[in-house]
Write a protein that holds these residues in place. Structure first.
Motif, PDB file in Angstrom:
ATOM      1  N   MET A   9       0.834  -1.204   0.000  1.00 26.66           N
ATOM      2  CA  MET A   9       0.000   0.000   0.000  1.00 26.66           C
ATOM      3  C   MET A   9       0.866   1.250   0.000  1.00 26.66           C
ATOM      4  N   LYS A  10       0.323   2.291  -0.613  1.00 25.57           N
ATOM      5  CA  LYS A  10       1.038   3.558  -0.649  1.00 25.57           C
ATOM      6  C   LYS A  10       0.709   4.381   0.587  1.00 25.57           C
ATOM      7  N   GLU A  11       1.727   5.040   1.157  1.00 28.42           N
ATOM      8  CA  GLU A  11       1.501   5.891   2.317  1.00 28.42           C
ATOM      9  C   GLU A  11       0.889   7.212   1.889  1.00 28.42           C
ATOM     10  N   ASN A  12      -0.069   7.690   2.719  1.00 28.19           N
ATOM     11  CA  ASN A  12      -0.662   9.003   2.506  1.00 28.19           C
ATOM     12  C   ASN A  12       0.145  10.025   3.286  1.00 28.19           C
ATOM     13  N   THR A  13       0.767  10.961   2.598  1.00 26.16           N
ATOM     14  CA  THR A  13       1.639  11.924   3.262  1.00 26.16           C
ATOM     15  C   THR A  13       0.989  13.285   3.426  1.00 26.16           C
ATOM     16  N   GLU A  14      -0.271  13.420   2.937  1.00 25.29           N
ATOM     17  CA  GLU A  14      -0.963  14.688   3.101  1.00 25.29           C
ATOM     18  C   GLU A  14      -1.273  14.920   4.579  1.00 25.29           C
ATOM     19  N   GLY A  15      -1.511  16.179   4.957  1.00 26.28           N
ATOM     20  CA  GLY A  15      -1.917  16.482   6.314  1.00 26.28           C
ATOM     21  C   GLY A  15      -3.262  15.854   6.625  1.00 26.28           C
ATOM     22  N   SER A  16      -3.575  15.731   7.908  1.00 19.01           N
ATOM     23  CA  SER A  16      -4.810  15.081   8.320  1.00 19.01           C
ATOM     24  C   SER A  16      -6.013  15.880   7.845  1.00 19.01           C
ATOM     25  N   ALA A  67      -5.347  -3.555   9.957  1.00 17.86           N
ATOM     26  CA  ALA A  67      -4.597  -4.147   8.843  1.00 17.86           C
ATOM     27  C   ALA A  67      -3.906  -3.078   8.011  1.00 17.86           C
ATOM     28  N   VAL A  68      -4.617  -1.988   7.730  1.00 23.15           N
ATOM     29  CA  VAL A  68      -4.048  -0.925   6.906  1.00 23.15           C
ATOM     30  C   VAL A  68      -2.859  -0.273   7.607  1.00 23.15           C
ATOM     31  N   GLU A  69      -3.014   0.047   8.881  1.00 23.13           N
ATOM     32  CA  GLU A  69      -1.956   0.769   9.596  1.00 23.13           C
ATOM     33  C   GLU A  69      -0.742  -0.100   9.905  1.00 23.13           C
ATOM     34  N   THR A  70      -0.926  -1.409  10.015  1.00 24.31           N
ATOM     35  CA  THR A  70       0.189  -2.303  10.327  1.00 24.31           C
ATOM     36  C   THR A  70       0.736  -3.008   9.092  1.00 24.31           C
ATOM     37  N   GLY A  71       0.110  -2.783   7.927  1.00 21.76           N
ATOM     38  CA  GLY A  71       0.559  -3.464   6.716  1.00 21.76           C
ATOM     39  C   GLY A  71       0.265  -4.950   6.725  1.00 21.76           C
ATOM     40  N   ASP A  72      -0.792  -5.354   7.433  1.00 19.65           N
ATOM     41  CA  ASP A  72      -1.130  -6.765   7.588  1.00 19.65           C
ATOM     42  C   ASP A  72      -2.049  -7.201   6.446  1.00 19.65           C
TER      43      ASP A  72
END
Length: 644
Positions: free
Chosen positions: A1-8, A264-269
């Protein structure tokens, strides 16, 4: 998955990675049409209605009673009543009412929080059961989940305030109490999981994510006591990674699945994410109503077995619809697959939108697909004790649904569109303005009444980018077209239609969707509706309602003709070819079984049967209603003449 680097962004779900980045309430504005009207009613009527009722029935007053030492005597409502106060605050924060009203409710709640961060009015005080003594039914962690989500809403919509600080102290208490070496169990009602992940995203604190992951991994190992419904009721029978379908209490199952996706998304699971996708696929294929509703058992508010989807016993709780949208949205962000937006659309239009009355002051808790008897108007001054009320009620003894609808409508613009490095993706259609990353779009449409979606480029960078538009799955078998700014037209299949180029301000792209009414037939394995048809027009499911029939007739007299085509009627109705049993003629046999072809229903003159959008039914007084209509081929006029 690609990381989102935009601000919250100002959104309820802000994953740090995924295929798509959600656009916030500061980037998407709904300006007209169906959802603008729904949101206006929500903001001007529903929020005040919910607050007034919670004051009337004492749920807000529970916090005052806790502080003043009289909670044992004066507490009102169920053990989870605190959560509805938190959901109301969350809705107010997203709706932009976070200054005075959120502050006033926060001032009521804050003194009830204990020095160690514990906050609840149902346990832990003199005369009450000890803290966490009833994890199966106590809902303490569930209430924290909604408190935390309200705190995140405040932080993202208006900046961190006192409510956010209260939520963080509660989350710290949860981590200290249920972390490794603490209480090794889970809550009977999942919700804390997704809230902790969102707090981790908002604060950057890893311990909140770790605790959410711990709760997900603990589930399914029998840590909760067995009950008459079995441990499947609260998904404590099978580990999340091993389950193949959603089961048990529908809202619990969907909240847990949403939390598992977040983890799953936050841990890359990827294994955990794949497990939830597998469960979603099986549930949609075998345990979901035509409306998108989920849950066919009244007794335990749960999923039935595969293809057990009786329309007249559909529970289809409104909260399950909200939870289904939450899950589908998370899966869409993670995978980018439009099928998840398809289910979200179906559920939004036919479950979430069906719950509130037109004035936003009464609600369906359960959403049947067949009402056999005309209901009675609930009292306006007392709460309804029955979830399966025959008409929308102003309030319920268990009123989780009104506040869930309120917070969903408050954040609805955040479900319309996403962004990626490639460009902008439109998932839900409404009159809207979208501005992000140097791109500004103006969407014009009267969807779902009309099928044309016009996207005008108001601002664009001097580089190629991709505009993606979802082509709904319901267009299968019909023709949808994409019209470019130069007039070029092409047919597009269900899925995603894309255009990639350097757009210029003033470019206008049109998506033309075939929203004509059409027959829908059920899978033959759904025994309860075999031999019937339903009508769908675009994403809207339609129904017959007795107020549109001749005096004295009920919807069970309706028979439709599959050999002819339903057509548009006036004022958003559909006219289905069919007939009614002749009024006044007895057709109740002494024995309800007979050889094939010997119908006990007398013939009647053919005509059109008026159908209305399912989400609008029961707004005109007590009525009977059905979605699935018995199908009986009627003789054609030319056939009659040829055999005369």
């Amino acid at each position: 998955m690609k990381e989102n680097t935009e601000g919250s962004p100002v959104v309820p779900v802000a994953p740090s990675r995924g295929r798509l980045r959600p656009l916030g309430l500061d980037e998407v504005r709904i300006t007209g049409g169906f959802w603008a009207r729904s949101r206006e009613v929500n903001a001007t009527a529903t929020l005040d209605h919910c607050r007034d009722w919670m004051e009337r029935v004492g749920w807000i007053g529970n916090f005052r009673a806790a502080v003043e030492g009289r909670v044992q005597r004066d507490r009102r409502g169920r053990e989870f009543a605190d959560s509805d106060v938190y959901k109301l605050i969350e809705a107010m924060a997203w709706a932009g009412r976070h200054d005075s009203e959120v502050a006033a409710l926060t001032e009521t709640i804050a003194p009830a929080q204990e020095p160690d961060g514990y906050l609840g009015t149902a346990f832990g005080r003199p005369g009450q059961q000890p803290r966490y003594s009833d994890l199966e039914w106590g809902h303490e962690l569930y209430c924290y989940g909604h408190l935390i989500q309200a705190g995140v809403a405040q932080a993202r919509a208006g900046g961190e305030g006192e409510l956010t600080k209260i939520a963080r102290r509660a989350a710290d208490h949860v981590c200290a109490t249920f972390g490794r070496g603490g209480i090794e169990s889970v809550c009977g009602h999942p919700e804390i999981e997704t809230a902790l992940v969102e707090l981790a995203r908002a604060t950057g604190e890893q311990r909140y994510l770790d605790q959410a992951a711990l709760f997900v991994d603990r589930r399914g190992h029998g840590t909760l006591a067995d009950i008459e419904f079995g441990r499947a009721y609260y998904q404590d029978d099978i580990p999340v990674r091993e389950a193949t379908v959603l089961r048990g209490h529908a809202v619990r199952a969907l909240y847990l699945a949403a939390g598992a996706v977040d983890v799953a998304v936050e841990t890359g699971d990827d294994e955990l994410l794949a497990a939830v996708v597998r469960q979603w696929e099986a549930t949609v294929a075998r345990r979901t109503y035509l409306t998108g509703g989920m849950g066919s058992h009244h007794r335990d508010e749960s999923f039935g077995d595969d293809f057990v989807l009786p329309p007249d016993r559909a529970y289809s709780e409104t909260c399950a619809g909200v939870a289904s949208v939450m899950l589908s949205w998370r899966l869409l962000l993670a995978t980018g697959e439009p099928r998840f937006a398809d289910l979200a659309e179906r559920t939004l239009f036919n479950v979430v939108a069906a719950s509130p009355s037109e004035d936003g002051r009464a609600f369906f808790y359960a959403n049947t697909l067949h009402r056999r008897r005309r209901g009675t108007v609930p009292p306006a001054d007392t709460d309804s004790p029955r979830a399966e009320s025959s008409l929308r009620a102003p309030w319920f003894a268990v009123s989780c649904c009104p506040t869930n609808v309120a917070r969903t409508l408050a954040v609805l613009p955040a479900y319309l569109a996403t962004a990626s490095d490639d460009g902008i993706q439109l998932h839900q259609y409404a009159d809207a303005e979208i501005t992000t990353g140097g791109i500004a779009l103006r969407v014009r449409t009267d969807y779902p009444r009309g099928g044309t979606v016009s996207v005008r480029v108001a601002r664009s960078p001097d580089r190629p980018w991709t505009l993606s538009l979802r082509v709904p799955a319901w267009t299968e078998g019909a023709t949808a077209r994409l019209v470019d700014a130069d007039g070029t037209r092409r047919t597009v299949a269900p899925g995603t239609a894309t255009l990639t180029r350097a757009f210029r301000p003033g470019d206008e792209i049109r998506l033309e969707l075939p929203v004509a009414p059409r027959w829908i037939e059920p899978d033959p394995r759904i025994d309860a509706v075999r031999g019937t048809l339903a009508v769908q027009r675009g994403p809207l499911v339609y129904c017959a309602e007795s107020v549109d029939l001749p005096d004295g007739q009920e919807v069970d007299a309706v028979r439709v003709d599959p050999g002819a085509v339903p057509v548009d009627g006036p004022d958003g109705t559909v006219v289905a070819p069919g007939e009614l049993a002749a009024p006044g003629e007895p057709h109740d046999p002494a024995w309800p079984y007979r050889p094939p072809g010997q119908s006990a229903v007398p013939a009647a003159e053919r005509g059109g049967v008026v159908l209305v959008p399912y989400n609008s039914w029961a707004n005109r007084g007590p009525s009977t209603m059905r979605v699935w209509l018995p199908a009986t081929p009627l003789p054609r006029a030319d056939a009659d003449e040829s055999t005369a």
